[in-house]
Design an enzyme around this catalytic site. Structure first.
Site, short mmCIF file in Angstrom:
data_model
loop_
_atom_site.label_atom_id
_atom_site.label_comp_id
_atom_site.label_asym_id
_atom_site.label_seq_id
_atom_site.Cartn_x
_atom_site.Cartn_y
_atom_site.Cartn_z
N HIS A 137 0.52 -0.69 0.16
CA HIS A 137 -0.21 0.14 0.01
C HIS A 137 1.17 1.63 0.00
O HIS A 137 2.19 0.92 -0.40
CB HIS A 137 -1.40 0.30 1.37
CG HIS A 137 -1.99 -0.85 1.06
ND1 HIS A 137 -2.94 -1.30 -0.20
CD2 HIS A 137 -2.74 -2.04 1.76
CE1 HIS A 137 -4.14 -1.59 0.29
NE2 HIS A 137 -3.74 -2.44 1.18
N ASP A 167 0.08 6.53 -4.20
CA ASP A 167 -1.83 6.81 -4.92
C ASP A 167 -1.55 7.85 -5.54
O ASP A 167 -1.82 7.34 -6.92
CB ASP A 167 -2.38 6.13 -4.19
CG ASP A 167 -1.98 5.05 -3.25
OD1 ASP A 167 -1.37 4.01 -3.30
OD2 ASP A 167 -3.47 4.56 -2.54
#
Length: 376
Positions: A137, A167
């Site tokens: 992540h 991200d």
């Protein structure tokens, strides 16, 4: 009509990086068809809080798109998707390397039926290399890129980032840049290409200064001790008397001199190169002696590069952002509207759609080729 009006984008991604990338394309006028699994759809739909039937997070990232629900493992999935695959200009996917190939939807297979397709894969570590299959992540990406090591608290522990820089800065934005470059290239070559967007690779640009110092002079950064990470009184967050904070960034000498005069820094500490820690302690004590509103008024109209740290709610109500229309676009659901997610698409390049909703799961299934009914 936005500059991408007439382009069709198939979005096989979920959660944040891919959906944010395709949101930007939609804001510029592209038709975005979100391909979701039947029943549940994008996992982000189930998050809280809700805005309408699904989560507000899903709504903000998928405004203005349409949804197709189909089981990609079904025997007739490729057949039913083929008309869309042939007509698509761009495909965005976010699976681990190899997954789309196993589904029959890899680049080699699709470029054979649509040579003009721009096929964008967004992953943590890219489609090759030792970490290609490693799960991760955002926090893992910034850790592996070295970015997490640069800022630390008092005992040397890295500071947990408050934004998903991997991200967004490493995934969504580079994806859009490369898709647009590939679209330009396609006008010359007539062919699409596969784009391998590795979020971790793209984080090194955020630490250019740390790499430069280490590579050119052997001065690798010390956590929390560099110019922009806590090692200078000229780039710090200081507490005020009422428990709020001043974000002080008077880096250049002209700003620092004005700042010292306003705050009252003793003359012997204004040359902070002699003892940065002592200067920082002095500034901290001075700013802690008055409340935030005092310092807001003192800094107003002065060239000091200082701000009172605002909350998200305060920032959204800031008269500057209101005047610029940052939150003028709206997200609609169940008869309500809220501000849409601002995007870095210039106002004149956005499609003329000031208010839009987000797609119900499978609402565009009529675009699929006929086949057995997909359960929703």
């Amino acid at each position: 009509m936005g500059p991408l009006t007439g382009l069709r984008v198939l979005d096989f991604s979920t959660l944040i990086p891919g959906p944010l990338a395709t949101l930007l394309l939609a804001e510029a006028g592209a038709e975005v068809l979100k391909i979701e699994r039947p029943g549940r759809g994008d996992e982000l739909r189930s998050y809280e809080p809700k805005f309408g039937p699904d989560s507000v997070n899903f709504g903000l990232l998928n405004r203005g798109k349409r949804s197709i629900a189909i089981d990609l493992k079904a025997a007739d999935a490729i057949e039913r998707l083929t008309p869309l695959l042939r007509s698509a200009d761009v495909l965005v996917e976010q699976y681990r390397p190899g997954v789309m190939d196993r589904l029959g939807l890899g680049y080699a297979a699709l470029s054979a039926i649509n040579p003009c397709l721009i096929y964008c894969s967004v992953t943590g570590y890219g489609h090759d290399g030792p970490k290609a299959q490693t799960a991760g992540h955002d926090l893992n990406f910034v850790a592996d890129a070295g970015l997490l090591s640069l800022a630390a608290d008092g005992d040397g522990t890295p500071v947990l980032p408050s934004t998903l820089v991997g991200d967004i800065g490493g995934g969504a934005y580079p994806a859009v840049m490369n898709i647009l470059l590939a679209l330009i290239e396609r006008t010359r070559t007539g062919r699409g290409r596969h784009l391998d967007i590795a979020m971790t690779d793209n984080l090194f640009a955020f630490q250019y200064w740390a790499m430069g110092g280490g590579l050119a002079a052997g001065r690798w950064p010390k956590p929390g001790r560099e110019l922009l990470t806590g090692g200078s009184p000229r780039y710090q967050i200081y507490r005020t008397a009422d428990g709020r904070f001043v974000a002080a960034a008077p880096l250049e000498d002209k700003f620092w001199a004005t700042f010292c005069n306003i705050v009252g820094v003793p003359e012997d500490l204004q040359d902070d190169s002699r003892d940065p820690d002592a200067a920082q302690r002095a500034v901290a004590a001075l700013l802690a002696g008055r409340d935030a509103e005092h310092w807001r008024a003192a800094f107003a109209g002065q060239d000091v590069c200082c701000s009172i740290v605002g909350t998200v709610e305060e920032a959204m109500a800031d008269e500057h952002f209101v005047a610029r229309g940052v939150f003028a676009r709206r997200l609609a659901a169940d008869g309500r509207t809220i501000p849409a997610l601002p995007t870095p698409i210039a106002m004149g390049l956005r499609s003329a759609c000031p208010e839009a909703g987000y797609p119900a799961l499978g609402e565009a299934n009529g675009l699929l080729a006929p086949g057995r009914q997909q359960g929703l």
